[in-house]
Design a protein around this motif. Sequence first.
Motif, PDB file in Angstrom:
ATOM      1  N   LEU A   1      -4.173   3.067   4.625  1.00  0.00           N
ATOM      2  CA  LEU A   1      -4.566   1.484   4.876  1.00  0.00           C
ATOM      3  C   LEU A   1      -3.199   0.443   4.928  1.00  0.00           C
ATOM      4  CD1 LEU A   1      -7.006   1.026   1.400  1.00  0.00           C
ATOM      5  CD2 LEU A   1      -7.669   0.324   4.261  1.00  0.00           C
TER       6      LEU A   1
ATOM      7  N   HIS B   1       0.765  -1.713  -0.055  1.00  0.00           N
ATOM      8  CA  HIS B   1      -0.063   0.105  -0.192  1.00  0.00           C
ATOM      9  C   HIS B   1       1.112   1.001  -0.245  1.00  0.00           C
ATOM     10  CE1 HIS B   1      -4.250  -2.211   0.407  1.00  0.00           C
ATOM     11  NE2 HIS B   1      -3.159  -2.586   1.065  1.00  0.00           N
TER      12      HIS B   1
ATOM     13  N   GLN C   1      -4.693   5.302   0.792  1.00  0.00           N
ATOM     14  CA  GLN C   1      -3.425   3.687   0.791  1.00  0.00           C
ATOM     15  C   GLN C   1      -2.572   3.995   2.140  1.00  0.00           C
ATOM     16  OE1 GLN C   1      -3.300   1.492  -1.164  1.00  0.00           O
ATOM     17  NE2 GLN C   1      -4.927   1.471  -2.001  1.00  0.00           N
TER      18      GLN C   1
ATOM     19  N   SER D   1      -9.415   5.712   5.740  1.00  0.00           N
ATOM     20  CA  SER D   1      -9.449   4.473   5.568  1.00  0.00           C
ATOM     21  C   SER D   1     -11.115   4.201   5.252  1.00  0.00           C
ATOM     22  CB  SER D   1      -9.296   3.137   7.138  1.00  0.00           C
ATOM     23  OG  SER D   1      -7.814   3.473   7.566  1.00  0.00           O
TER      24      SER D   1
ATOM     25  N   GLU E   1     -11.664   2.035   1.718  1.00  0.00           N
ATOM     26  CA  GLU E   1     -11.768   1.190   1.771  1.00  0.00           C
ATOM     27  C   GLU E   1     -13.528   1.305   2.589  1.00  0.00           C
ATOM     28  OE1 GLU E   1     -11.255  -1.956   0.363  1.00  0.00           O
ATOM     29  OE2 GLU E   1      -9.065  -2.040   0.381  1.00  0.00           O
TER      30      GLU E   1
ATOM     31  N   ASN F   1      -7.922  -6.617   7.119  1.00  0.00           N
ATOM     32  CA  ASN F   1      -8.495  -5.490   6.811  1.00  0.00           C
ATOM     33  C   ASN F   1     -10.123  -5.014   7.627  1.00  0.00           C
ATOM     34  OD1 ASN F   1      -6.991  -3.747   5.073  1.00  0.00           O
ATOM     35  ND2 ASN F   1      -8.098  -4.913   3.484  1.00  0.00           N
TER      36      ASN F   1
END
Length: 456
Positions: free
Chosen positions: A169, A1, A166, A374, A378, A322
């Motif tokens: 993450l 990432h 990213q 985050s 996502e 995650n």
Amino acid sequence: HSGSVGLALVVWVLGGCIAALGSLCYAELGVTIPKSGGDYSYVTEIFGGLMGFLLLWSAVLIMYPTTLAVIALTFSSYVLQPVFPNCVPPYMATRMLSATCLLLLTWVNCSSVRMATRIQDVFTVGKLMALGLIIMVGMVQIFNGNYEALTPQVAFSLDRTPSVGQIALAFLQASFAFSGWNFLNYVTEEVVEPRRNLPRAIYISIPLVTFVYTLTNIAYFSSMSPEELLSSNAVAVTFGEKLLGMFSVIMPISVALSTFGGINGYLFTSSRLCFSGAREGHLPSLLAMIHYKNCTPIPALLVCCTATIVILCIGETHNLINYVSFINYLSYGVTIAGLLYYRWKKPNLYRPIKVTLLVPVCYLMFWALLLGFSLYSEPVVCGVGLVIMLTGVPVYFLGVHWKEKPKCIYSFIERATYVGQRLCFVVFPQIDPIEIANPPEWTDRSSGRSSFSANS
């Protein structure tokens, strides 16, 4: 990432620093509210039953089974890698071996607390020795001039420019590797002299783990390109095959032993969380019972093992990490926000350790940024985690808050508890009359009463 070697190493170091800030806050909470159960016990004490239950619900449903599943899958991947050197080990083989490992360690934890802690001690030493070997070989490579990938101009050359999401993450992935820094708080009541040994363990472990993880990754990058590292199914095995020759078999064995100890540690602490939840009345009372002879929480251990095997059958490793990292960070932030609220609510409470306010404030600022980005990067993964956590609201009101249930429900629960006791040979822990007469207390000097007496 992260998109580059240098930025990846920065994330590793900062991940350890953030864990250190969080662990300092947990050290204060652990000696101020000396109850087993960690985050759950602190949130329940500070914010009340609903908040505590939601944290417990997400931990029992997602955090612990998922983390156990990921570590068990890592264990099976490294064990099977030498058997399948040129391909990914078969799906069913990894799941079967993971389940076998879980069942074995569940049996150990059901049989003896001492045996479980001895396994933890031995395998922790073995883990550090394996990482020490990787670091030594990597340092030899660097001294021999193989450090081109680590020079600033190469290390920070970006194959692609990572977005802020990213980077967030990347921190979530690193937080998964560092997770476990709050585990000692789950067994506070079983720690000898917790007011001395709890902070001591934290102060030693977090810097050591950060140092070892960072040096291990530096060792990897001394002899592996980013492409090799990303494409490898078992990085330490690939590293060993490149540099250790005939001794490369040491790597899969070492990592397997390491993850074996990790599974044992998670089983030990997650069962104590279930035990604490049942003791508070938030989970079935059967989970608060221990074996009449071995004094081990067998029902709680069986629940943890069963939930993990279910997760093993339905999840993929990357998405699992995650899910659990987002919910982990969410629970950490709520707990540390509770520290600030508790400071305001009970300013005169005796605190053997009292961190400067800058520590929790800095942690919460980073926490808010990380979770926000985050969620933006996502939204599905993070949203599903939030939804699963919020499903605990109706469960709480139906199962815990609603006291006037039909008699048939109470009869069923009583019968199920009786059957569980007979099957597992478990009873409620015996309460020492001396402890009732002289309970451990943390004194609120503003009222002149202990928190125990105020809550009773």
